[in-house]
Design an enzyme around this catalytic site. Sequence first.
Site: not given
Length: 132
Positions: A94-96, A98, A123
Amino acid sequence: MIRLLCRRLLWRRMANPATNEISYEELKALVEKSSNLFLVDVRNKDELDKGRIPGSVHIPVDTVEAAFAMEPAEFKAKYGVNKPPLDTPELVFHCQVGRRGGVATDKAQKLGYANARNYAGAYKEWSERQGK
C-alpha cells in the site's frame, strides 16, 4: 488437489487483474486476525511519519524490487523481519493513494510473488475509516 487449486487461483488472477487488489474490509480483517499477513508500506519517510497501518513494514516503492530480490538473511538484517517466501498467502502493498502500491505489487509479481495484492484504498482510506 492443492496444486490444481493454486493453478486455478493464479489463472483467475491473470484473467482478472481486479483480484490483485484488496478492500479495506479484507485488509482490516487480516490486520486484526492473520498471522500470515505481510503488509508493505511503500510510501516515503515523510508520509510514513504522519501515520501507518499497524504491522506494516516500510520498504519504499523505488527499493521494492531490490528488497524482494535479496537473500533472506540480508532482507532480515535490513528490514528486521523475515523475508516472505514466494508462496506467501497474504502479501499486501500500500501507499498513500493507491498508484505506487500497484507498481510495487506488479514488481513483486514479476519476481514470483503470485499472491501479491495492492490495497488500492491506500493509507488515505485507512486513516479516514479509522478516524485518524
